[in-house]
Enzyme design. Structure first.
Site, PDB file in Angstrom:
ATOM      1  N   ARG A 153       0.837  -1.209   0.000  1.00 50.61           N
ATOM      2  CA  ARG A 153       0.000   0.000   0.000  1.00 50.61           C
ATOM      3  C   ARG A 153       0.875   1.263   0.000  1.00 50.61           C
ATOM      4  NH1 ARG A 153      -2.385  -3.691  -0.936  1.00 50.61           N
ATOM      5  NH2 ARG A 153      -4.375  -4.478  -0.145  1.00 50.61           N
ATOM      6  N   SER A 223     -12.057   0.008   2.501  1.00 48.29           N
ATOM      7  CA  SER A 223     -11.235  -0.404   3.647  1.00 48.29           C
ATOM      8  C   SER A 223     -10.571   0.824   4.259  1.00 48.29           C
ATOM      9  CB  SER A 223     -10.181  -1.419   3.198  1.00 48.29           C
ATOM     10  OG  SER A 223     -10.800  -2.568   2.657  1.00 48.29           O
ATOM     11  N   GLU A 319      -5.755   3.881   6.099  1.00 47.44           N
ATOM     12  CA  GLU A 319      -5.352   3.772   4.696  1.00 47.44           C
ATOM     13  C   GLU A 319      -5.937   4.922   3.887  1.00 47.44           C
ATOM     14  OE1 GLU A 319      -6.038   0.611   1.023  1.00 47.44           O
ATOM     15  OE2 GLU A 319      -5.937  -0.124   3.072  1.00 47.44           O
TER      16      GLU A 319
END
Length: 337
Positions: A153, A223, A319
């Site tokens: 990520r 998410s 995130e």
């Protein structure tokens, strides 16, 4: 001032000073980047927690070009193309390989920033280059996969090139020797000899739709937290305390934990703060029930981080990109090392 509520999928009430829609890369040469600015695709991984006093630059570049060699397909996609629709378009043409990344919301241009990944596959595997506009030199620049410095990520676009580079298109190389990636739990049930990429794609879509709410129906940003990465030693100790904790191999030094599992085990599934709630079907997702405020969201993030730390001594990082008054902000609830 320009309203931003409809431009990000979490749909918090917010405004910006100026809004510019870029449909050709040369428009970027006309923008004053010395003042606060924010790049925006479809707003599926960005939440405005304050009114933004600068320019929001909405990337709307379009176009897909496909070439091939004997062994691979070469796909060039403009940054404003919808990522999921690109996958479906390629599958219709018999180009398979990206199906595990289906239904990830957002644009092609946003995909390398996060190095999006799902169900055992990461975008970095397919990137041949990323092309963009260098704000400092006012020139177009092409970066190789290695120069993108992809990680979990993560990428150079979150670090050295953050605030200095606007992605305009992405070049993908997809091998013609298709092999399904079925290592992720629910996909293991698909193992049979005549499996097609379309079947894998549909399975991924079904799994995601069973867990994740449609942002058109219930505002969310997918998410919300990263799956934390810990050492093998730390993972082993957690296994001794919590026998059923899911862990995933990352490399010889690290393992990945499931953030959603940690949040659920901390007793937070369905937890609500004002108009913000932990989604009742998937604890990794936060939802805006229509009347949520930025204060509610910040309070919720900190509370989740604190509860997970208290139970597991594991730090959770969001995130989703959070935009404050004039720049990105990072929230970390109080933890004790």
């Amino acid at each position: 001032m320009h309203a931003l509520q409809s431009l990000h999928t979490f749909a918090l009430p917010s405004q910006c000073l100026q809004l510019v829609t870029v449909s050709h890369w040369q428009q970027l040469t006309e923008i004053d980047f010395s003042k606060p600015f924010c790049l925006l695709g479809e707003g599926s991984n960005t939440v405005f927690v304050e009114d933004f006093v600068g320019t929001v630059i909405k990337i709307a570049l379009k176009g897909v070009v496909i070439k091939e060699s004997d062994t691979a397909w070469f796909v060039t996609a403009a940054a404003g193309e919808n990522w999921h629709q690109l996958i479906l378009q390629l599958l219709e043409k018999g180009i398979a390989g990206l199906e595990n990344l289906a239904l990830i919301p957002g644009t092609v241009g946003a995909a390398p920033v996060q190095n999006i990944g799902a169900y055992g596959v990461e975008l970095a595997k397919f990137v041949e280059y990323v092309e963009g506009f260098d704000i400092n030199t006012q020139q177009r620049v092409k970066l190789t996969r290695e120069q993108c410095e992809f990680g979990y990520r993560d990428s150079i676009f979150k670090h050295a090139l953050k605030g200095g580079f606007v992605i305009t298109q992405v070049g993908l190389k997809i091998t013609k020797q298709w092999q399904p990636e079925l290592s992720y739990g629910p996909l293991q049930n698909l193992k049979h000899t005549n499996l097609t990429a379309q079947q894998v794609c549909q399975a991924v879509i079904d799994i995601r739709q069973s867990k994740l709410p449609d942002p058109c129906v219930l505002a969310n940003a997918g998410s919300f937290f990263k799956n934390p990465v810990v050492s093998h030693e730390r993972a082993s100790k957690l296994k001794q305390q919590f026998a059923d904790i899911p862990t995933y191999y990352v490399n010889d030094a690290e393992q990945k934990l499931a953030a959603g599992w940690l949040i659920e085990q901390a007793g937070l599934k369905g937890h609500q703060t004002g108009g913000i709630a932990v989604y009742h079907k998937q604890a990794l997702v936060l939802v805006n029930q229509g009347n949520g405020s930025a204060d509610d969201l910040v309070t919720m993030i900190k509370y989740i981080q604190q509860r997970v730390w208290q139970k597991f001594a594991v730090k959770l990082e969001h995130e989703v990109r959070l935009l404050g008054h004039d720049s990105e902000v990072h929230i970390q609830g109080a933890v004790c090392e």
